[in-house]
Write an enzyme that holds these catalytic residues in place. Structure first.
Site, short mmCIF file in Angstrom:
data_model
loop_
_atom_site.label_atom_id
_atom_site.label_comp_id
_atom_site.label_asym_id
_atom_site.label_seq_id
_atom_site.Cartn_x
_atom_site.Cartn_y
_atom_site.Cartn_z
N ASP A 98 0.82 -1.22 0.00
CA ASP A 98 0.00 0.00 0.00
C ASP A 98 0.85 1.26 0.00
O ASP A 98 1.42 1.64 1.02
CB ASP A 98 -0.89 -0.03 1.25
N ASP A 291 -1.96 5.64 -5.26
CA ASP A 291 -2.21 4.69 -4.17
C ASP A 291 -2.48 3.29 -4.68
O ASP A 291 -3.57 2.99 -5.18
CB ASP A 291 -3.40 5.21 -3.36
#
Length: 474
Positions: A98, A291
């Protein structure tokens, strides 16, 4: 993905041990896909994303190594995970990779809310484990992760940090993790860290262990598979370099916006083109977090409205799907995005999430991959207005560079992320991304039930998983 929350406490910069022996080729880590959750969870997923983001040159060659780690695709592109080991002797786990957060946390055998589908870390079996007296909680829009601040030896792709601080989780919200996933490895900058410690990748960089101050991602596409994929090869995560077999041409690097402190991997959206209409984005509305832990693309209300007004028959959804738009399923949505350089196309497969309803005229309507995250994500400087997730990132090879701080994109190599056939094949030969460490790329594992763009419940459930569980930025 949709927004974030909290920050932890800062302390230690761990020492790094060199990888055993550098391998000449990168180690590629396959991504797995997991069974999707219920569509009814989508509103919570959107709320979780918003919580996640609530706060409001040349590369120098280093003496070190690079490793390309295979990654696993979770639940038909809802998220992507890679393999790490933790403890002495090492215990192996899949964790979500992430770039929208900066902490490492893993569930433990002491977790009271975990399921048998999630592999826990057993601290009692690690001779190098050290727990502190600190109990910390990471809050999300959909719940929280609570545990003990600890440190232990962490390895990924042949690189090792002997005293990496992490959260040994003892309580997590239901459905935060997909089956087989044990936690999250944050790949943002230390300034985002709730633990206030150097993330694994940044420790390697600061200790001069990486051949180059960067890491790269290729994310495979499975959202057009005709079945629900539990596990499948998901591409490659390369530490300390790039995998030149996965892209063609030059990498277009654009530095993080002037004056910004590295936190999220920020870029400035300059234009979005939909159905041939180009929308200019002002600097005040274009700050975007790149992201890998978010499934979709989120943008400000006024811009999302303008985007979907360019698609004939598109309309805003209401009720539990508020913030999302639908369009006639017979329409092919063509879109692209620019961050001040190349205009990067987004596949129509990624813009169509599947059928959600039939409108008053009897037309089947499909949900779009760009959604409304509101007029603002939070307050304060450096707060992104956009969350650019996997809907876009599956279409490019993405590189995150520490020095100078920048994000780069390149055109995928021929044959990668082509439209899957009935079996869900992405067109890329698994052998082309098998690592030299011998890690096998998993064959697709399906679960009961069908999956297609004609059946939104299955696919949106997948999106929910990403938005809810893996939206972790602080």
């Amino acid at each position: 993905m949709i927004t974030l929350t909290a920050l932890f406490a800062l302390f230690v910069v761990p020492f790094v041990l060199a990888a055993p022996q550098p391998t000449p080729d990168p180690i590629h880590v396959p991504l797995l896909r997991r069974n999707p959750h219920n569509v009814e969870d989508l509103p919570k997923a959107l709320a979780a994303l918003k919580t996640k983001y609530r706060i409001g040159s040349s590369t120098t060659k280093r003496a070190g190594n690079s490793a390309s780690i295979p990654i696993i695709d979770e639940q038909n592109d809802s998220s992507y995970s890679g393999q790490i080991t933790l403890g002495t002797p090492p215990q192996t786990f899949q964790v979500i990779l992430d770039t929208g957060s900066s902490d490492l946390w893993v569930i433990t055998t002491s977790c009271t809310s975990c399921t048998s589908d999630e592999t826990p870390f057993d601290a009692s079996k690690s001779s190098s484990y050290a727990a502190s007296n600190s109990q910390l909680t990471i809050n999300y829009g959909s719940g929280s992760v609570k545990g003990t601040v600890a440190e232990d030896t962490v390895s990924c792709g042949g690189f090792t940090v002997p005293k990496q601080e992490f959260l040994a989780a003892t309580t997590i919200v239901a459905n935060l993790l997909a089956p087989g996933v044990s936690g999250i490895m944050g790949l943002g900058f230390q300034t985002l860290s709730s633990l206030q410690v150097s993330p694994f990748w940044q420790t390697l960089y600061s200790s001069n262990m990486l051949a180059e101050p960067l890491f790269g991602f290729y994310l495979e596409r499975w959202d057009t598979s005709s079945t629900v994929i539990s596990e499948a090869s998901g591409g490659s995560f390369t530490l300390g370099g790039t995998n030149t077999s996965l892209y063609t041409g030059d990498i277009e690097y654009i530095n993080l916006p002037s004056g910004s402190t590295p936190s999220y991997w920020l870029q400035q959206v300059s234009t979005v083109t939909v159905q041939g209409k180009t929308i200019q984005i002002s600097s005040s509305q274009g700050l975007a977090a790149i992201d890998t832990g978010t499934t979709l693309i989120g943008a400000p209300t006024s811009i999302v409205s303008e985007i979907w007004s360019a698609v004939p028959g598109a309309e805003a959804l209401t009720g539990q799907y508020a913030g999302m738009y639908a369009f006639p399923c017979t329409t092919t949505v063509t879109a692209s995005i620019s961050f001040g350089g190349t205009n990067w196309p987004i596949s129509s497969n990624d813009m169509n999430l599947g059928e959600v309803s039939i409108n008053s005229a009897g037309t089947p309507m499909c949900v779009g991959g760009i959604f409304d995250i509101g007029s603002t994500i939070g307050t304060g400087s450096g707060v992104p207005s956009w969350i650019v997730g996997d809907t876009f990132l599956k279409n490019v090879y993405t590189v995150f560079r520490a020095n100078p701080a920048s994000v780069g994109f390149a055109t995928l190599a021929s044959g990668l992320n082509t439209t899957p056939s009935g079996s869900g094949s992405s067109g890329a030969s698994p052998a082309s991304i098998t690592g030299t460490n011998g890690m096998p790329l998993p064959a697709p594992t399906t679960s009961s039930g069908s999956f297609s763009h004609a059946g939104l419940p299955a696919y949106l459930a997948t999106l929910v998983t990403l938005l809810v569980g893996y939206i972790l930025t602080f």
